[in-house]
Design a protein around this motif. Sequence first.
Motif, mmCIF file in Angstrom:
data_model
loop_
_atom_site.group_PDB
_atom_site.id
_atom_site.type_symbol
_atom_site.label_atom_id
_atom_site.label_comp_id
_atom_site.label_asym_id
_atom_site.label_seq_id
_atom_site.Cartn_x
_atom_site.Cartn_y
_atom_site.Cartn_z
ATOM 1 N N THR A 10 0.859 -1.189 0.000
ATOM 2 C CA THR A 10 0.000 0.000 0.000
ATOM 3 C C THR A 10 0.890 1.233 0.000
ATOM 4 O OG1 THR A 10 -0.139 0.061 2.420
ATOM 5 C CG2 THR A 10 -1.878 -1.132 1.246
ATOM 6 N N VAL A 11 0.430 2.267 -0.702
ATOM 7 C CA VAL A 11 1.134 3.551 -0.728
ATOM 8 C C VAL A 11 0.167 4.606 -0.207
ATOM 9 C CG1 VAL A 11 2.286 5.276 -2.149
ATOM 10 C CG2 VAL A 11 2.539 2.843 -2.693
ATOM 11 N N GLU A 12 0.607 5.337 0.807
ATOM 12 C CA GLU A 12 -0.231 6.368 1.412
ATOM 13 C C GLU A 12 0.407 7.740 1.219
ATOM 14 O OE1 GLU A 12 -0.726 5.437 5.503
ATOM 15 O OE2 GLU A 12 -1.591 3.445 5.142
ATOM 16 N N MET A 13 -0.439 8.729 0.963
ATOM 17 C CA MET A 13 0.010 10.111 0.839
ATOM 18 C C MET A 13 -0.736 10.934 1.870
ATOM 19 S SD MET A 13 2.169 11.871 -1.103
ATOM 20 C CE MET A 13 2.239 11.104 -2.719
ATOM 21 N N ASN A 14 0.027 11.484 2.811
ATOM 22 C CA ASN A 14 -0.574 12.242 3.917
ATOM 23 C C ASN A 14 -1.660 11.434 4.630
ATOM 24 O OD1 ASN A 14 1.073 14.459 3.585
ATOM 25 N ND2 ASN A 14 -0.408 15.641 2.417
ATOM 26 N N GLY A 15 -1.412 10.124 4.785
ATOM 27 C CA GLY A 15 -2.323 9.271 5.529
ATOM 28 C C GLY A 15 -3.426 8.635 4.727
ATOM 29 N N SER A 16 -3.616 9.033 3.481
ATOM 30 C CA SER A 16 -4.665 8.464 2.632
ATOM 31 C C SER A 16 -4.060 7.477 1.642
ATOM 32 C CB SER A 16 -5.397 9.570 1.864
ATOM 33 O OG SER A 16 -6.016 10.472 2.755
ATOM 34 N N VAL A 17 -4.696 6.309 1.493
ATOM 35 C CA VAL A 17 -4.199 5.287 0.572
ATOM 36 C C VAL A 17 -4.449 5.745 -0.870
ATOM 37 C CG1 VAL A 17 -4.445 2.914 -0.214
ATOM 38 C CG2 VAL A 17 -4.575 3.432 2.228
ATOM 39 N N VAL A 18 -3.383 5.808 -1.658
ATOM 40 C CA VAL A 18 -3.510 6.220 -3.060
ATOM 41 C C VAL A 18 -3.237 5.057 -4.007
ATOM 42 C CG1 VAL A 18 -2.937 8.632 -2.610
ATOM 43 C CG2 VAL A 18 -1.103 7.015 -3.101
ATOM 44 N N ASN A 19 -2.653 3.987 -3.484
ATOM 45 C CA ASN A 19 -2.371 2.830 -4.322
ATOM 46 C C ASN A 19 -2.327 1.585 -3.456
ATOM 47 O OD1 ASN A 19 -0.205 0.785 -5.438
ATOM 48 N ND2 ASN A 19 -0.970 1.909 -7.214
ATOM 49 N N GLU A 20 -2.915 0.507 -3.961
ATOM 50 C CA GLU A 20 -2.874 -0.773 -3.254
ATOM 51 C C GLU A 20 -2.657 -1.881 -4.272
ATOM 52 O OE1 GLU A 20 -5.470 -3.557 -0.153
ATOM 53 O OE2 GLU A 20 -6.356 -1.741 -1.039
ATOM 54 N N THR A 21 -1.727 -2.784 -3.956
ATOM 55 C CA THR A 21 -1.415 -3.896 -4.850
ATOM 56 C C THR A 21 -1.367 -5.182 -4.032
ATOM 57 O OG1 THR A 21 -0.080 -2.454 -6.252
ATOM 58 C CG2 THR A 21 0.220 -4.823 -6.520
ATOM 59 N N ARG A 22 -1.994 -6.255 -4.553
ATOM 60 C CA ARG A 22 -1.906 -7.572 -3.919
ATOM 61 C C ARG A 22 -1.652 -8.612 -4.995
ATOM 62 N NH1 ARG A 22 -6.508 -5.921 -0.943
ATOM 63 N NH2 ARG A 22 -7.860 -7.384 -2.083
ATOM 64 N N TYR A 23 -0.869 -9.636 -4.629
ATOM 65 C CA TYR A 23 -0.569 -10.731 -5.544
ATOM 66 C C TYR A 23 -0.568 -12.020 -4.753
ATOM 67 C CZ TYR A 23 2.035 -13.679 -8.849
ATOM 68 O OH TYR A 23 2.439 -14.696 -9.685
ATOM 69 N N ASP A 24 -1.424 -12.974 -5.165
ATOM 70 C CA ASP A 24 -1.569 -14.210 -4.395
ATOM 71 C C ASP A 24 -0.794 -15.379 -4.982
ATOM 72 O OD1 ASP A 24 -2.982 -14.919 -6.641
ATOM 73 O OD2 ASP A 24 -4.934 -15.074 -5.650
ATOM 74 N N GLY A 25 0.060 -15.086 -5.929
ATOM 75 C CA GLY A 25 0.836 -16.130 -6.578
ATOM 76 C C GLY A 25 0.298 -16.494 -7.946
ATOM 77 N N GLU A 26 -0.957 -16.109 -8.220
ATOM 78 C CA GLU A 26 -1.578 -16.382 -9.512
ATOM 79 C C GLU A 26 -2.232 -15.145 -10.108
ATOM 80 O OE1 GLU A 26 -4.313 -19.579 -9.116
ATOM 81 O OE2 GLU A 26 -2.773 -21.064 -8.588
ATOM 82 N N ARG A 27 -2.978 -14.442 -9.275
ATOM 83 C CA ARG A 27 -3.674 -13.246 -9.727
ATOM 84 C C ARG A 27 -3.163 -12.030 -8.964
ATOM 85 N NH1 ARG A 27 -7.562 -16.911 -8.884
ATOM 86 N NH2 ARG A 27 -8.148 -15.882 -6.925
ATOM 87 N N ALA A 28 -3.321 -10.863 -9.601
ATOM 88 C CA ALA A 28 -2.916 -9.609 -8.967
ATOM 89 C C ALA A 28 -4.082 -8.641 -8.985
ATOM 90 C CB ALA A 28 -1.718 -9.003 -9.681
ATOM 91 N N MET A 29 -4.150 -7.794 -7.973
ATOM 92 C CA MET A 29 -5.126 -6.720 -7.901
ATOM 93 C C MET A 29 -4.381 -5.411 -7.735
ATOM 94 S SD MET A 29 -6.702 -4.289 -5.890
ATOM 95 C CE MET A 29 -6.270 -4.773 -4.231
ATOM 96 N N VAL A 30 -4.710 -4.452 -8.591
ATOM 97 C CA VAL A 30 -4.100 -3.136 -8.516
ATOM 98 C C VAL A 30 -5.211 -2.110 -8.394
ATOM 99 C CG1 VAL A 30 -2.636 -1.438 -9.653
ATOM 100 C CG2 VAL A 30 -2.138 -3.870 -9.909
ATOM 101 N N SER A 31 -5.147 -1.295 -7.371
ATOM 102 C CA SER A 31 -6.152 -0.258 -7.148
ATOM 103 C C SER A 31 -5.452 1.084 -7.023
ATOM 104 C CB SER A 31 -6.952 -0.551 -5.871
ATOM 105 O OG SER A 31 -7.856 0.506 -5.601
#
Length: 696
Positions: free
Chosen positions: A535-556
Motif C-alpha cells: 500500500t502507498v499512502e500520501m498524507n495518511g490516505s491510501v492512493v495505491n494498493e497492490t496484492r498478488y496471491d501467486g496467480e492473480r494480482a489486484m491493482v487499485s
Amino acid sequence: MNFKSLLYLVIALLGTTAIQAQDEDFRKKAPEGGPPPRIEFGEYQQFKLDNGLEVIVVENHKLPKVTFQLLVDVPPTAEGDKVGMASMAGEMLSRGTANRTKNEIDETVDFMGASLSTSSGGAYATALSKHKETLIELMADAVLNPSFPEAEFEKLLQQRLSALALQTSDPSYISSTVSDVLTFGEDHPYGEIETRETLENIKLEDLKEYYNENFKPNISYLAFIGDINADEARALAETYFGKWEKGNVARAFYPRPKAPDATQVALINKDGATQSILNITYPVNLKPGTDDAIVANVLNTILGGGLLSSRLNQNIREDKGYSYGVRSTLQYDKIIGYFAAGGNVRNEVTDSAVVEMLGELEKLRTEAVPEQELNSVKSFIFGSFARSTERPETVARFALNIARYKLPKDYYATYLERVQAVTQADLTAAAQKYLLPGQAYVVVVGNAGEVAEPLERVAPVIMYDNQGRPLDKAGLSVPEGLKAMDVIAQYIEALGGREKLESVEDMSMTMGATIQGMALTMKMKQKATGKMAMTVEMNGSVVNETRYDGERAMVSAMGQKQILEGEDADAFKSQAMIHPELAYDKKGYELKLTGAEKVDGEPAYKIEIISPDGSKSTEYFSIESGLKLKTVTTQDGPQGSVTITNRFSDYREVEGMMVPFQTESEGMAPVPLTMKVEEVNINTGLEDDFFKVDKE
C-alpha cells in the motif's frame, strides 16, 4: 485546302512548342534571389544618467502596457567552490528589501496583475501602464535596497538543492553540464557547474559581497518598453535610479578555451537508456558585430539552425530516420562562443548518427553551397528577421546590443543587406574556420553497454561521470575467472548467508519519504511462497494498493480497481520474492558479469540479468562489501519506456540479516525519492488471506 489557315496553324504550333521549351528551361533554373526587404525600425531614444546608467526608451502605445528591463552587464567571474552564488544573489533581490518583506512585494505585484523577477544580470518587470510608477519604484527598491533576509536565504538554498537533485538524473541536463565543462574548461566561468557541494559552501555574506561588488549603474542598461514616452521615462529613471552610486567593477581574464587537437567521444553511461543524447561541441572565437557573425548565421541556418529543411534534419530525420529532429548552434559571444549540434537518437544508430553529422560539417567545408539553397536560406532569414522587428521588445534588444557591443548605429538597419551580400565563397571560408569535425567533443549520454563499442570505430571513447570528470578506473579490474554467480554468492553471504535467507518465511517493511512537501508511506509485505501486498499512502490516505496471491494480482489506484491474471500478472512474481537472488542459479535466469564501475565513488561489479519473463535489469555489487549498491530496470509506461534506478545504502542488521535502510529512487515518480525504512519485521506469521485477490 486553305493554305492561309494551315500557315496560322503551323505558326501557332511553333509558338506553343517554344513556350513549352521556355517553361522547361524556366523550371530548370532557380529564380534569382530578390533584394532584401527594407526594414524600417521603430524609433527609440537613448540617454545616460550622471551615474553612468544607459537608458533606452522604445515607445509603443498600441496596448496600455509597459515593460522595464534592467541589464547589469557583470563581467564573467569564476565562482570556484561556490558555484551558484551569483544566481542565488540575483534571486534574493526580490525576496526582501529595507522597506518591504517578500510577502509585501508579492502582494503588491499580485494586486497590479504585474510580474517582477530579479537575477544575477538585473531585473525584469511588466504591468499595465497605469501602474508604471508603482512598478518602477518596486523594481528599484529590489535592486537598490535588498535586505538579504536569512530565512529567505535558507529557503532558497533548499529549493535549489531540491531542483538540483531532480536535474542531475536528467540526461539532457547531464549532456549540457558535461558539454560546458569540456568546451570551456572547469576553471572558466562558462564551464563551472553547480553541485550540492558548491551550493552548501555558499553563505549569506557571499551573496551580499557579490551584490556590493557587481551591481553598479555604470555597467548597466535600463530599457523602457511600451506605453510610455521619453519624458516620462527620463523622469522615472532619474527619480528611482538617479541616486544609484557608481563604482569600479573588477574584470578577470581567463585563458581562451580551445578545441581539442582531435575529435573524441565523451561517453556518460546511462544504464537502461533506449536512446542516446548527442551533442557535438567545441569553443569558437566568434565575436558579436563582426562580418563573420553574419556569415556564421547563414552557415548555421543551412546546417541545422531552425529550418526543417536544414541539412542535418534532411539527413538525420528525413533520410535516415535516426531522430525526430536535430539542431545546430553557432553562437557568438564577446568572451568566447561555441558550436553545438545534436539531438536524441536510438541506441542502435548512435554511431551512425555521429558519422553522418560530422560528415555534414565536412561537406560544408569542402563543397560550395548551391546557389538555390543559399537563396532559399536568405529568404528565410529575411522573413524571420522582418517579422521579429514588428515587436517593440526586439527593437529594445537591438538597441541594447548596439550599446553593449559598441556596434554601428545602423548595424541592424543594414543587417539584411549584409546577409544578401554573403557569397558561396564566404560560406566555405566560414565553414573551414568554424566547423571543425576533426576537433570536436562528441558528448554522448546513453547506454554504454550498447553504444561504447560502435562509437570506438568513430573516435576514441573516454568515459566521464555526470560532472564531466574522466572516470577513475583504479580498483575496477575483474579478477580472472570470476563469474556472475560468484558475485551473487558473495552478496548472499554478505546479507547473512544462504541458510539465513532461506529461513525467512515472511517479511514486512514500512518506508517513508517526502515528496513535494507531502508525507509518503509505503508498506510492503512479502511471503516466501510467492505472495506480496503493498500500500502507498500520501498524507495518511491510501492512493495505491497492490496484492498478488501467486496467480492473480489486484491493482487499485485513483479509485480504479483492476484484476490481472495469466501473463498480465507474471510481472508481480519477481516483486513477491523476498530475496530473488536465491533463485538466480535456477533455470530461466541469464546472468552476465560485464565489468566493474564506480557507484557514487565505490567500486562495484556490474551484472546484467535477464529474468525468466524476459525483463532485463542491471545490478551493481560492492567489490569490498559484496552488498548490492544499485539496480537499473527499464519498464514500459504510458509515455514510452521508463528507466528506474534504485540506490541502496545504510545497511543495518535485522535479526542476523543485513537490510538497506535507505533507497534512493529515480524514475519511479516525477521527482527523485529517498525512501527510509521505519520498521522491519521478519517471520511474524503472515496469513495467506492477507494476500487474497477476489475474482471480479
